[in-house]
Structure formats: C-alpha cells, structure tokens
Design an enzyme around this catalytic site. Structure first.
Site, PDB file in Angstrom:
ATOM      1  N   ASP A   1       0.812  -1.228   0.000  1.00 38.48           N
ATOM      2  CA  ASP A   1       0.000   0.000   0.000  1.00 38.48           C
ATOM      3  C   ASP A   1       0.844   1.276   0.000  1.00 38.48           C
ATOM      4  O   ASP A   1       0.313   2.384   0.099  1.00 38.48           O
ATOM      5  CB  ASP A   1      -0.950   0.018   1.213  1.00 38.48           C
ATOM      6  CG  ASP A   1      -0.192  -0.062   2.531  1.00 38.48           C
ATOM      7  OD1 ASP A   1       1.060  -0.038   2.509  1.00 38.48           O
ATOM      8  OD2 ASP A   1      -0.839  -0.126   3.588  1.00 38.48           O
ATOM      9  N   GLY A   2       2.168   1.122  -0.087  1.00 42.55           N
ATOM     10  CA  GLY A   2       3.034   2.300  -0.175  1.00 42.55           C
ATOM     11  C   GLY A   2       3.635   2.719   1.160  1.00 42.55           C
ATOM     12  O   GLY A   2       4.492   3.597   1.204  1.00 42.55           O
ATOM     13  N   GLU A   3       3.181   2.107   2.264  1.00 42.75           N
ATOM     14  CA  GLU A   3       3.769   2.456   3.560  1.00 42.75           C
ATOM     15  C   GLU A   3       5.173   1.845   3.677  1.00 42.75           C
ATOM     16  O   GLU A   3       5.468   0.804   3.092  1.00 42.75           O
ATOM     17  CB  GLU A   3       2.884   1.942   4.702  1.00 42.75           C
ATOM     18  CG  GLU A   3       1.570   2.710   4.800  1.00 42.75           C
ATOM     19  CD  GLU A   3       0.759   2.339   6.031  1.00 42.75           C
ATOM     20  OE1 GLU A   3       1.143   1.394   6.750  1.00 42.75           O
ATOM     21  OE2 GLU A   3      -0.269   2.987   6.251  1.00 42.75           O
TER      22      GLU A   3
ATOM     23  N   ASP B   1      20.847  36.341  -4.536  1.00 44.32           N
ATOM     24  CA  ASP B   1      19.862  37.244  -3.933  1.00 44.32           C
ATOM     25  C   ASP B   1      20.425  37.747  -2.609  1.00 44.32           C
ATOM     26  O   ASP B   1      21.477  37.280  -2.147  1.00 44.32           O
ATOM     27  CB  ASP B   1      18.486  36.575  -3.767  1.00 44.32           C
ATOM     28  CG  ASP B   1      18.540  35.322  -2.909  1.00 44.32           C
ATOM     29  OD1 ASP B   1      19.431  35.216  -2.047  1.00 44.32           O
ATOM     30  OD2 ASP B   1      17.681  34.448  -3.103  1.00 44.32           O
TER      31      ASP B   1
ATOM     32  N   ARG C   1      12.114  26.189   4.145  1.00 48.23           N
ATOM     33  CA  ARG C   1      11.850  27.484   3.498  1.00 48.23           C
ATOM     34  C   ARG C   1      10.413  27.968   3.713  1.00 48.23           C
ATOM     35  O   ARG C   1      10.114  29.127   3.519  1.00 48.23           O
ATOM     36  CB  ARG C   1      12.164  27.387   1.994  1.00 48.23           C
ATOM     37  CG  ARG C   1      13.666  27.328   1.722  1.00 48.23           C
ATOM     38  CD  ARG C   1      13.978  27.068   0.259  1.00 48.23           C
ATOM     39  NE  ARG C   1      13.644  25.711  -0.124  1.00 48.23           N
ATOM     40  CZ  ARG C   1      13.693  25.252  -1.359  1.00 48.23           C
ATOM     41  NH1 ARG C   1      14.053  26.039  -2.345  1.00 48.23           N
ATOM     42  NH2 ARG C   1      13.378  23.991  -1.622  1.00 48.23           N
TER      43      ARG C   1
ATOM     44  N   ASP D   1      24.999  29.895  -3.208  1.00 47.34           N
ATOM     45  CA  ASP D   1      23.651  29.910  -2.630  1.00 47.34           C
ATOM     46  C   ASP D   1      23.549  28.784  -1.611  1.00 47.34           C
ATOM     47  O   ASP D   1      24.404  27.878  -1.589  1.00 47.34           O
ATOM     48  CB  ASP D   1      22.602  29.735  -3.740  1.00 47.34           C
ATOM     49  CG  ASP D   1      21.282  30.423  -3.404  1.00 47.34           C
ATOM     50  OD1 ASP D   1      21.095  30.833  -2.235  1.00 47.34           O
ATOM     51  OD2 ASP D   1      20.431  30.535  -4.305  1.00 47.34           O
TER      52      ASP D   1
ATOM     53  N   LYS E   1      16.693  39.657  -6.529  1.00 49.22           N
ATOM     54  CA  LYS E   1      15.929  38.566  -7.168  1.00 49.22           C
ATOM     55  C   LYS E   1      14.441  38.736  -6.917  1.00 49.22           C
ATOM     56  O   LYS E   1      14.036  39.124  -5.827  1.00 49.22           O
ATOM     57  CB  LYS E   1      16.390  37.221  -6.601  1.00 49.22           C
ATOM     58  CG  LYS E   1      15.607  36.030  -7.132  1.00 49.22           C
ATOM     59  CD  LYS E   1      16.161  34.712  -6.636  1.00 49.22           C
ATOM     60  CE  LYS E   1      15.441  34.219  -5.418  1.00 49.22           C
ATOM     61  NZ  LYS E   1      15.904  32.905  -4.955  1.00 49.22           N
TER      62      LYS E   1
ATOM     63  N   ARG F   1      10.784  36.400  -7.543  1.00 49.99           N
ATOM     64  CA  ARG F   1      10.232  35.132  -8.037  1.00 49.99           C
ATOM     65  C   ARG F   1       8.718  35.270  -8.155  1.00 49.99           C
ATOM     66  O   ARG F   1       8.063  35.776  -7.253  1.00 49.99           O
ATOM     67  CB  ARG F   1      10.564  33.993  -7.068  1.00 49.99           C
ATOM     68  CG  ARG F   1      10.163  32.625  -7.601  1.00 49.99           C
ATOM     69  CD  ARG F   1      10.266  31.568  -6.530  1.00 49.99           C
ATOM     70  NE  ARG F   1      11.623  31.286  -6.102  1.00 49.99           N
ATOM     71  CZ  ARG F   1      12.413  30.346  -6.622  1.00 49.99           C
ATOM     72  NH1 ARG F   1      11.966  29.593  -7.602  1.00 49.99           N
ATOM     73  NH2 ARG F   1      13.614  30.146  -6.153  1.00 49.99           N
TER      74      ARG F   1
HETATM   75  C1  R5P Z   1      15.928  31.242  -1.744  1.00 47.12           C
HETATM   76  O1  R5P Z   1      15.905  32.289  -1.095  1.00 47.12           O
HETATM   77  C2  R5P Z   1      17.055  30.275  -1.644  1.00 47.12           C
HETATM   78  O2  R5P Z   1      18.160  30.832  -1.020  1.00 47.12           O
HETATM   79  C3  R5P Z   1      17.451  29.750  -3.008  1.00 47.12           C
HETATM   80  O3  R5P Z   1      17.941  30.822  -3.792  1.00 47.12           O
HETATM   81  C4  R5P Z   1      16.310  29.110  -3.727  1.00 47.12           C
HETATM   82  O4  R5P Z   1      15.545  28.328  -2.868  1.00 47.12           O
HETATM   83  C5  R5P Z   1      16.819  28.282  -4.876  1.00 47.12           C
HETATM   84  O5  R5P Z   1      15.725  27.681  -5.488  1.00 47.12           O
HETATM   85  P1  R5P Z   1      15.674  27.405  -7.042  1.00 47.12           P
HETATM   86  O6  R5P Z   1      16.870  26.602  -7.400  1.00 47.12           O
HETATM   87  O7  R5P Z   1      14.385  26.636  -7.195  1.00 47.12           O
HETATM   88  O8  R5P Z   1      15.614  28.714  -7.731  1.00 47.12           O
END
Ligand code: R5P
Length: 283
Positions: free
Chosen positions: A33-35, A160, A89, A211, A184, A186
C-alpha cells in the site's frame, strides 16, 4: 551507533569513519500500500545518531521511524542530524491559511530526539521551532576548499540578498576577493525568477556564485545567464544543498554552467565536499 536514513548513506559512512563510531545497517521495507517500515535489527548501544536528510515526504516518515526504532532497540540518547531539512523554506505563513510547515516538521522531529544538529538551514531562526537543543552548523565555508587556489581577482556573489552572508563566508574561507549580491524576484505562480545584476564589475574576473540550495535551478541559472554578457573570466557555481530537482541540471547547462560544487548534505553527482568533519566536531 550512526544510523543512516536512506538518503544519507554516504554521509553516514563518512561520519562513522570520522568519529570512530559503528555504522548500523537499517533495512527499508515498502508494503504494497506504499507504507514504509525502516528497521534497525543490528542496532546496539545507548547513544544513537540518526543521520537523515529529509528531502522528500518519505524521508521524513522514515526519520520518525528510525528515531522510534533505536529507542525500541535500547537507545537512551538520540541525536538527530539533519544534513538538509526539507520544508525549512516554508518558515512562515506567506498567505492567510498557509501552514508554517517548518514548525510542524520541527515539532514532529523533536518528539523522537534529545538533540538536533542542523546544517545550513535556509534561515538559522528555524532552530527555534524545535523543542530540543539545536546546533546550527554552516557548511558554506567548506565550499572554498573545492575552488581553484588561483582565482583571478575573485568576486563572490549571492544570487539574492539572503545569500550575501554565504558569499561572505566562502570569501572569508577562501581568503581573498570581494562580495556582492543580485536582486531577485520570483513569481510564485509560475516559478519564474528574474535577477537584476548589481553594479559590480565582473569583466576578466573569476566569479563564484554561492547559494544555500539549488532546487529547481531557476535562481542559479538566471544569475549565471545575467553574468555572461559582462565578460567574466570564469563562473563557478557553488551551493551547500545540491538538490537539483527535476530539470535543474539541464537548465544550468543551458545557462552555461559546466560544474556545480556542492556538499553531501543531499547526495548527488555534484556532492564532492563532505560535511562529515564539521558534523563530527559537533557530535
Ligand atoms: C531562496 O531564497 C534560496 O536561497 C534559493 O535561492 C532558492 O531556494 C533556490 O531555489 P531554485 O533553485 O528553485 O531557484
């Protein structure tokens, strides 16, 4: 014993070597069942270190089971290492009605452990969501060791503003260079990322874009693309958590990225920098 989650097997083995602790060999069984049932038949000892990156919903469930299984097998002290903590996040309700997913996950994890070790979370404040003591470690300085030692007039760049601190940490560990960051934006409906380059001069310089995570690759590929018509000598891309979900690697390649430097918090082809010594120090 070091007890590996299925997504952290190589890191757990490195950690066992680094600390001289024995390595348990959990078995993962999936029912029709996926468990899942994660068991630790060979576990022995009083002090367990469960090492589990939670980069999927299944990995979260598996971690909760491993915490419970080691207690059942006699562990009186459990440390949980989260090399990469999924959902970190979503650390606030960005729109009315949304959950604070990071808090929900942290509270669930806290029920099965005495202590947590967290590697480079998106925001260190996520530690406050746990009900047990948390050691927050930053693995970004380790990335400096994977860079060539003779970079030309290097510029360490955050794609960013929130990544500026990481760029500074890598620069400090490298020992030379300037830092800067891009702006940045999004679009959360389409996932599309737009970056606005800074005024920093990049011509004929080696640029290292740093990053915390490369997930869909949108942020990093847009940042690298924005550098190209400004004639840098070479562009390096580095992150702690190289998730590279879906078509991220292709997006990066299309933007001209030849190689991604990443740690083994998420185990991928690019995970060449091990956080094992850092975590071992904390243990
Ligand atoms: C956002 O503030 C994080 O520091 C990363 O820049 C972000 O989560 C990267 O996600 P993706 O690769 O989907 O752009």
């Amino acid at each position: 014993m070091i007890v590996p989650g299925s997504a952290s097997q190589a890191l757990s083995a490195a950690l066992a070597d680094e600390t001289g602790r024995a390595l348990a060999t959990p078995e993962y069984h999936w029912f029709a069942d996926g468990e899942e049932r994660a068991s630790v038949a060979d576990y022995e000892g009083e002090s367990a270190v469960v090492v589990a990156t939670t980069d999927s919903n299944d990995a979260f469930v598996e971690l909760l089971q491993l915490q419970d299984a080691v207690r059942e097998a006699g562990a009186s002290e459990v440390t949980t290492v989260l090399p990469y903590m999924g959902y970190a996040r979503q650390d606030r309700a960005f729109e009315p009605g949304q959950p604070v997913s990071a808090r929900a996950m942290a509270q669930a994890i806290s029920t099965g452990t005495d202590r947590v070790v967290l590697v480079t979370p998106h925001e260190p404040d996520v530690a406050e969501f746990f009900d047990v003591p948390v050691d927050v470690l930053d693995a970004s300085p380790l990335l400096a060791g994977a860079l060539p030692t003779d970079l030309t007039d290097p510029l360490f760049l955050g794609p960013d503003e929130s990544a500026e601190g990481l760029a500074v940490a890598v620069r400090d560990a490298y020992g030379a260079g300037e830092t800067d960051f891009f702006e940045k934006e999004r679009d959360y409906d389409t996932g599309e990322v737009t970056v606005t380059p800074s005024d920093a001069s990049v011509a004929d310089r080696d640029v290292v874009v740093v990053d915390d995570i490369i997930a869909t690759g949108s942020t990093m590929s847009e940042a690298v693309a924005a550098l190209h018509d400004r004639d840098p000598a070479a562009v390096y891309t580095a992150c702690v958590h190289g998730m590279l979900a879906a078509n991220a690697r292709t997006k990066l390649a299309a933007a001209g990225v030849k190689r991604v430097l990443a740690t083994d918090t998420i185990e991928r082809e690019c995970s060449t920098v091990s956080v094992a010594p850092l975590v071992a120090d904390s243990l």
